[in-house]
Scaffold this motif. Structure first.
Motif, mmCIF file in Angstrom:
data_model
loop_
_atom_site.group_PDB
_atom_site.id
_atom_site.type_symbol
_atom_site.label_atom_id
_atom_site.label_comp_id
_atom_site.label_asym_id
_atom_site.label_seq_id
_atom_site.Cartn_x
_atom_site.Cartn_y
_atom_site.Cartn_z
ATOM 1 N N GLU B 69 1.109 -0.934 0.044
ATOM 2 C CA GLU B 69 0.031 -0.313 0.079
ATOM 3 C C GLU B 69 0.615 0.920 -0.070
ATOM 4 O O GLU B 69 0.764 2.498 -0.498
ATOM 5 C CB GLU B 69 -1.171 0.045 0.863
ATOM 6 C CG GLU B 69 -1.966 0.485 1.405
ATOM 7 C CD GLU B 69 -2.337 2.137 1.986
ATOM 8 O OE1 GLU B 69 -1.721 1.971 2.741
ATOM 9 O OE2 GLU B 69 -2.453 2.958 1.559
ATOM 10 N N ASP B 91 -9.085 -12.946 1.869
ATOM 11 C CA ASP B 91 -8.982 -11.578 1.988
ATOM 12 C C ASP B 91 -7.738 -10.830 1.925
ATOM 13 O O ASP B 91 -7.823 -9.783 0.745
ATOM 14 C CB ASP B 91 -9.284 -11.251 3.251
ATOM 15 C CG ASP B 91 -11.216 -11.716 4.160
ATOM 16 O OD1 ASP B 91 -12.071 -12.004 2.857
ATOM 17 O OD2 ASP B 91 -11.512 -11.600 5.120
ATOM 18 N N GLN B 95 -7.693 -8.054 -1.377
ATOM 19 C CA GLN B 95 -6.886 -6.797 -0.729
ATOM 20 C C GLN B 95 -5.504 -7.104 -1.378
ATOM 21 O O GLN B 95 -5.236 -5.992 -1.972
ATOM 22 C CB GLN B 95 -6.849 -7.379 0.466
ATOM 23 C CG GLN B 95 -6.607 -5.522 1.118
ATOM 24 C CD GLN B 95 -5.735 -5.247 2.269
ATOM 25 O OE1 GLN B 95 -6.556 -6.244 3.600
ATOM 26 N NE2 GLN B 95 -5.979 -4.004 3.111
ATOM 27 N N ARG B 98 -6.708 -5.629 -5.156
ATOM 28 C CA ARG B 98 -6.881 -4.385 -5.177
ATOM 29 C C ARG B 98 -5.549 -2.918 -4.923
ATOM 30 O O ARG B 98 -5.689 -2.515 -5.571
ATOM 31 C CB ARG B 98 -8.303 -3.541 -3.692
ATOM 32 C CG ARG B 98 -8.103 -2.642 -4.236
ATOM 33 C CD ARG B 98 -10.158 -2.481 -2.420
ATOM 34 N NE ARG B 98 -8.688 -2.874 -1.091
ATOM 35 C CZ ARG B 98 -8.296 -1.857 -0.744
ATOM 36 N NH1 ARG B 98 -8.421 -0.430 -1.613
ATOM 37 N NH2 ARG B 98 -7.404 -2.307 0.353
#
Lengths: 102, 309
Positions: B69, B91, B95, B98
């Protein structure tokens, strides 16, 4: 660019990550306004992960500085990256408040 | 053109995994660096240019997902990141997709699998850099953009050039940040001063009030007719980058400003000229033309900075 602001009694801690430029300087302005409106009398700036600050960002900081010292406040850069330390020295901001490296 | 070996950063809190994976990669001709936590890895990618990062997800402190991120937020999409995990939970997987993970590798790592994944990613990366090769092969390459001020707010010029610099020029992170700051200073100056002609008092308005004023000003025919001309050039012969921005404003007395800077080499904190002072500080050469409407900076690069692609 990301700014985290937290308060601990009279101390405000602001941590800035990324590049502060004309496109996002208003976010800094908003956060500084929060500090000004609070009871904080000491602002610790953590600029270790701040890559650079444009003149617009410097302008916001200087405007805040004038208002903040007007109400008896103090600022200290508790950590800064090499780029920011050098920039603040060149701008003579280290004559206005303490700027620590690393 | 002979390609240099790709440089890979391996990040895992387990020294044994870092050692074994590094050996596999080195045996396959890659240059390898290592980091044992996310903070160390972020410091390393700030200082060095890596072609790829292979990072464990489950690490104390900054996890692999936190690391990804941060990379995406600060370095845009040009750095490929492969995530490693012992547990392929949905999950995590969603993530990571994304956030833009380039691939997933399950631990324990199979050498054939990881090498295949790396080669696929590097091949895609090479395709993306075809345009970048153009810059490295030309004596001089130039990009000219004319900006309509009414469309100025529709794109973030710093974000656009961040991607452009990353994809087309192999610059150090520090140099890239400094050039981005110059682009920001120059274009913002041309917009606020040369195009909108805002007064110092107006420039201090709160954000919403300033945006409202800008929208009103852009409705004025005389302002809407103005343009900002941006030029970026890479000169391979003297290994330099030049950026110029010209507006249709009134210009300014740059000779007096230059005299003042010559007397006071440190930057000034005045409201007027702070941006120019920063350009002076961040460039090797600062030139003015057309009565101060045009500002140009030149930045010398270390040998092979541009062509090492």
């Amino acid at each position: 660019m990301k700014i985290d602001l937290s308060f601990n009694d009279k101390v405000a801690l602001m941590r800035i990550e990324g590049i502060l430029n004309s496109e996002n300087a208003h976010i800094l302005q908003e956060k500084l306004s929060e500090v000004l409106a609070s009871d904080a009398t000491f602002l610790e700036l953590d600029l270790f992960d701040c890559r650079n600050i444009s003149s617009t960002g410097i302008g916001k900081l200087l405007l805040f500085y004038k208002d903040f010292i007007g109400k008896g406040g103090e600022i200290e850069v508790v950590r800064s990256s090499n780029n920011i330390y050098e920039l603040f020295s060149m701008l003579k901001l280290n004559q206005l408040f303490t700027v620590n490296l690393g | 053109m002979k390609r240099s070996a790709a440089r890979i950063l391996v990040v895992d809190d387990s020294p044994s995994i870092v050692t074994s994976l590094s050996k596999i990669l080195e045996l396959n001709g890659f240059r390898v660096d290592s980091a044992f936590n996310g903070s160390d890895a972020l410091r390393k990618i700030h200082r060095h240019n890596y072609d790829l990062v292979i990072c464990d997800i489950e690490m104390p402190g900054i996890s692999g997902l936190d690391f990804l991120e941060r990379v995406r937020r600060e370095y845009e999409r040009d750095l490929d990141v492969i995530l490693m995990t012992g547990f392929l939970e949905q999950d995590y997987f969603l993530q990571a997709i994304r956030l833009g993970a380039s691939d997933f590798i399950r631990k324990p790592v199979e050498s054939e699998h990881i090498i295949h994944a790396i080669q696929t990613i590097l091949e895609k990366k090479r395709s993306r850099t075809e345009f970048a090769n153009l810059f490295s092969l030309m004596d001089n390459a130039q990009l000219n953009i004319v900006i309509d001020p009414r469309k100025f707010s529709q794109f973030g010029i710093s974000k656009v050039f961040n991607v452009f610099f990353k994809q087309n020029l192999k610059l150090s992170q520090d140099l890239c940040n400094e050039l981005l700051t110059c682009v920001d200073e120059m274009v913002y100056n041309a917009f606020i001063h040369g195009t909108l002609e805002l007064t110092p008092q107006q420039r201090r308005y709160e954000h919403d009030q300033l945006q409202k004023l800008i929208e009103e000003k852009l409705q004025e025919q005389a302002i809407a007719a103005k343009r900002i001309r941006f030029s970026f050039s890479v000169n391979q012969l003297d290994n330099s980058i030049s950026i110029s921005v010209e507006d249709d404003g009134n210009g300014f007395d740059y000779l007096s400003w230059l005299q003042r800077v010559a007397q006071e080499p440190k930057l000034n904190l005045d409201d007027n000229g702070r941006g120019l002072s920063m350009l002076y500080h961040l460039s090797d050469r600062l030139d003015f033309d057309n009565n101060g409407r045009k500002v140009q900076i030149t930045r010398k690069l270390a040998p092979q900075t541009v062509s090492e692609l």
